[in-house]
Write a protein that holds these residues in place. Structure first.
Motif, short mmCIF file in Angstrom:
data_model
loop_
_atom_site.label_atom_id
_atom_site.label_comp_id
_atom_site.label_asym_id
_atom_site.label_seq_id
_atom_site.Cartn_x
_atom_site.Cartn_y
_atom_site.Cartn_z
N VAL A 23 14.50 32.17 1.55
CA VAL A 23 15.87 32.50 1.15
C VAL A 23 16.46 31.40 0.28
CG1 VAL A 23 18.18 33.08 1.96
CG2 VAL A 23 16.17 33.84 3.25
N GLY A 24 16.38 30.17 0.74
CA GLY A 24 16.97 29.05 0.01
C GLY A 24 16.44 28.92 -1.41
N PRO A 25 15.11 28.86 -1.60
CA PRO A 25 14.59 28.74 -2.97
C PRO A 25 15.02 29.89 -3.88
CG PRO A 25 12.90 28.18 -1.37
CD PRO A 25 14.05 28.71 -0.59
N MET A 26 15.12 31.10 -3.34
CA MET A 26 15.55 32.23 -4.15
C MET A 26 16.97 32.00 -4.69
SD MET A 26 15.22 35.32 -5.44
CE MET A 26 13.81 36.08 -4.63
N ILE A 27 17.86 31.49 -3.84
CA ILE A 27 19.25 31.30 -4.26
C ILE A 27 19.37 30.16 -5.25
CG2 ILE A 27 21.54 30.61 -3.42
CD1 ILE A 27 20.96 32.15 -0.86
N THR A 28 18.73 29.05 -5.00
CA THR A 28 18.83 27.91 -5.92
C THR A 28 18.22 28.24 -7.27
OG1 THR A 28 16.78 26.99 -4.98
CG2 THR A 28 18.88 26.22 -4.06
N GLN A 29 17.13 28.98 -7.28
CA GLN A 29 16.53 29.38 -8.56
C GLN A 29 17.47 30.29 -9.36
OE1 GLN A 29 12.73 31.18 -7.64
NE2 GLN A 29 11.93 29.31 -6.69
N THR A 30 18.16 31.17 -8.64
CA THR A 30 19.08 32.09 -9.32
C THR A 30 20.26 31.34 -9.92
OG1 THR A 30 18.46 33.85 -7.77
CG2 THR A 30 20.48 34.15 -9.04
N THR A 31 20.83 30.41 -9.17
CA THR A 31 21.98 29.66 -9.70
C THR A 31 21.57 28.75 -10.86
OG1 THR A 31 21.63 27.98 -7.97
CG2 THR A 31 23.22 29.74 -7.52
N GLU A 32 20.39 28.15 -10.77
CA GLU A 32 19.94 27.32 -11.88
C GLU A 32 19.67 28.14 -13.13
OE1 GLU A 32 16.61 25.26 -10.31
OE2 GLU A 32 17.80 23.94 -9.00
N LYS A 33 19.18 29.35 -12.94
CA LYS A 33 18.98 30.24 -14.07
C LYS A 33 20.32 30.63 -14.71
CE LYS A 33 16.67 34.54 -15.38
NZ LYS A 33 15.89 35.71 -14.89
N MET A 34 21.35 30.83 -13.88
CA MET A 34 22.68 31.14 -14.42
C MET A 34 23.23 29.97 -15.21
SD MET A 34 24.61 33.25 -11.40
CE MET A 34 24.23 34.98 -11.10
N LEU A 35 23.00 28.75 -14.72
CA LEU A 35 23.47 27.58 -15.44
C LEU A 35 22.84 27.47 -16.83
CD1 LEU A 35 23.64 24.75 -12.76
CD2 LEU A 35 25.54 25.74 -14.03
N ALA A 36 21.60 27.86 -16.92
CA ALA A 36 20.90 27.79 -18.21
C ALA A 36 21.29 28.93 -19.14
CB ALA A 36 19.39 27.79 -18.00
N GLY A 37 21.96 29.95 -18.61
CA GLY A 37 22.33 31.10 -19.40
C GLY A 37 23.63 30.89 -20.16
N PRO A 38 24.07 31.91 -20.87
CA PRO A 38 25.29 31.80 -21.67
C PRO A 38 26.55 31.76 -20.79
CG PRO A 38 24.46 34.05 -21.74
CD PRO A 38 23.45 33.25 -21.00
N ALA A 39 27.60 31.19 -21.34
CA ALA A 39 28.89 31.18 -20.65
C ALA A 39 29.53 32.57 -20.73
CB ALA A 39 29.80 30.12 -21.28
N PRO A 40 30.43 32.89 -19.81
CA PRO A 40 30.97 32.01 -18.77
C PRO A 40 30.16 32.05 -17.49
CG PRO A 40 32.20 34.05 -18.83
CD PRO A 40 31.20 34.14 -19.92
N HIS A 41 30.08 30.94 -16.85
CA HIS A 41 29.46 30.86 -15.52
C HIS A 41 30.08 29.70 -14.77
CE1 HIS A 41 27.29 27.34 -16.94
NE2 HIS A 41 26.86 28.04 -17.99
N LEU A 42 30.03 29.79 -13.46
CA LEU A 42 30.59 28.73 -12.64
C LEU A 42 29.71 27.48 -12.70
CD1 LEU A 42 31.53 30.88 -9.49
CD2 LEU A 42 33.07 30.08 -11.30
#
Length: 496
Positions: free
Chosen positions: A129-148
């Motif tokens: 569970v943990g690795p799935m969530i951290t990977q998803t948030t890191e992928k969002m950070l690398a994506g276009p804005a807007p993101h938290l």
């Protein structure tokens, strides 16, 4: 000789006004001439009388108005130019505070803390569970804005304690936190292996935030993105987890049928809003209602100045010395703010905003806990009083300096600069607006929220900034009073 002379002078025949034709003509001529002269004088007097009376109205394009038209056109053009420049300059401050919101959404920090499989007795379980969530948030950070602004932090920073993460959110170190519990993967696997029908997917992860800190920012920017993240994570994890179970032929299908929640959604997110923003009637007390606090403090100048000026106008009494007049005005003004702020505060009490609740632990969800108990209303009143003094004394000084009609522009400027830096998150605004942290209304709002909701308190700093505003404007108050007297004396001389 003398007798003859006297006789001649008294002889009636020597006077030609004895009714002879020549005499009559002469008299008539003199009479006509005198009458015409008197008529001309009368006409001249009437003309002079007409000119000395009130002038008659004329048309817009009359030649006598040519100079006035030019002067009026010039004043109109200058005033319009000033107002246009004011609109473009000052009103832009309100629009611009939201200009880079999309780019600055990443400044809304969200901690991502993965405890999954990192604390005894769950270290032997391979975390999913943990690795799935951290990977998803890191992928969002690398994506276009807007993101938290997702910030992955190791559990050791919080001494491997999920409650310490809650405390960090309460202390405004982040706007929210995503906590993956230590037993997230282990409890899911046990639900399948032991057919745990009481398994709750919402126990796998937690989302922690403090809505009362800034409900507008949470509603508009934070919660929608967190909800989207939860949907994305549960969908991806559900597909992966279901595929793994179907490939494992050792698991009886009967067991899967008894714990369907362990298949879908498998995991979920429990939301912990440590300080909900409620009731709805509290909204004016920490936002729009404070605009009227500015307006009331502004218009008190116009209401009270004619009353104060009676001390300087000798009407059956000697005028007051001007230094004494200044002291009286300052004391009367601040005393008026004392009672006006009480009336303003009583409105919140009348509409049953809670003011007597007890406090609550900072890591637990609580509705309207109040750090000062039954003394909360007095603290709230003092915030409004000191805030009204900070706002109002500035208005008093500016009104004395610039006078009418320019005070109306000052009111607009004062409202816009205070509102734009108080009702909107400065973390989302351009850095130009960081001066807003020192503006009066920003500190009134922050102190009011911490008092009404028991938020992370910086009330000492808030009061300190407001007192600085009061002190500066008090120091300038005598100078502005002398300027006002000089302007009034100058106007009086013009009238004389």
């Amino acid at each position: 000789m003398a007798a003859t002379s006297n006789h001649d002078s008294t002889d009636p025949r020597s006077n030609r006004s004895d009714g002879s034709p020549a005499s009559d003509k002469t008299l008539n001529a003199h009479h006509t001439s005198g009458q015409e002269s008197s008529d001309e004088n009368l006409n001249q007097d009437e003309e002079k009388g007409d000119k000395s009376g009130p002038p008659q109205p004329v048309g817009f394009f009359h030649t006598d108005l040519s100079n006035v038209r030019l002067r009026v056109f010039g004043l109109w053009a200058r005033t319009t130019l000033i107002l246009c420049a004011f609109i473009l300059t000052v009103l832009s401050l309100y629009w611009a505070v939201l200009y880079h919101v999309e780019e600055n959404t990443s400044s809304l920090t969200v901690f991502v803390v993965d405890f999954d499989g990192k604390a005894d007795p769950y270290t032997s379980t391979t975390p999913l569970v943990g690795p799935m969530i951290t990977q998803t948030t890191e992928k969002m950070l690398a994506g276009p804005a807007p993101h938290l602004g997702y910030d992955t932090i190791q559990p050791s920073v919080f001494n491997n304690d999920p409650l310490a993460v809650r405390q960090a959110v309460f202390d405004w170190k982040a706007y929210a936190a995503i906590i993956v519990m230590p037993n997230a993967t282990a409890m899911l696997q046990q639900a399948i292996d032991r057919v745990n029908v009481t398994y709750d997917p919402l126990g796998a992860c937690q989302v922690v935030y403090v809505q009362a800190r800034d409900e507008t920012t949470y509603y508009n920017y934070i919660l929608p993105q967190l909800n989207a993240l939860e949907t994305q994570v549960t969908s991806k994890f559900g597909q992966m987890w279901t595929g793994m179970l179907l490939q494992n032929t050792t698991i009886p299908r009967e067991s899967l049928q008894r714990v369907p929640q362990a298949l879908s959604p498998a995991i979920g997110f429990s939301q912990f809003n440590l300080r909900p923003f409620r009731p709805a009637v509290v909204t004016p007390a920490v936002s729009i209602g404070l605009i009227y606090l500015i307006i009331l403090s502004f218009f008190s100048f116009a209401f009270y100045l004619p009353i104060h000026m009676k001390f300087l106008t000798p009407d059956g009494h000697p005028p007051m010395k001007f230094p004494s007049f200044i002291v009286w005005r300052w004391c009367a003004t601040t005393t008026a703010y004392f009672f006006l702020s009480l009336s303003y505060s009583l409105i919140s009490l009348a509409f049953q905003i809670p003011f007597a609740n007890h406090g609550a632990p900072t890591t637990e969800v609580a509705n309207n806990p109040e750090p000062y108990g039954k003394g909360t209303f007095v603290v709230y009143w003092m915030i409004n009083f000191v805030g009204m003094s900070a706002l109002g004394l500035a208005c008093e000084n500016v009104a004395m300096l610039i006078g009418q009609p320019w005070t109306a522009l000052w009111l607009i400027f004062w409202v816009i600069t205070n509102v734009s830096t108080s009702f909107y998150s400065l973390d989302l605004a351009p850095k130009f607006y960081y001066w807003g942290y020192a503006w009066p209304l920003h500190n009134i709002v922050e102190a009011s929220r911490s008092t009404l909701f028991q938020l992370h308190s910086r009330i000492g700093l808030n009061f300190g900034i407001l007192f600085v505003w009061c002190a500066i404007n008090t120091a300038l108050f005598p100078v502005c009073c002398y300027v006002l007297r000089w302007k009034m004396q100058k106007e009086q001389k013009k009238k004389e």
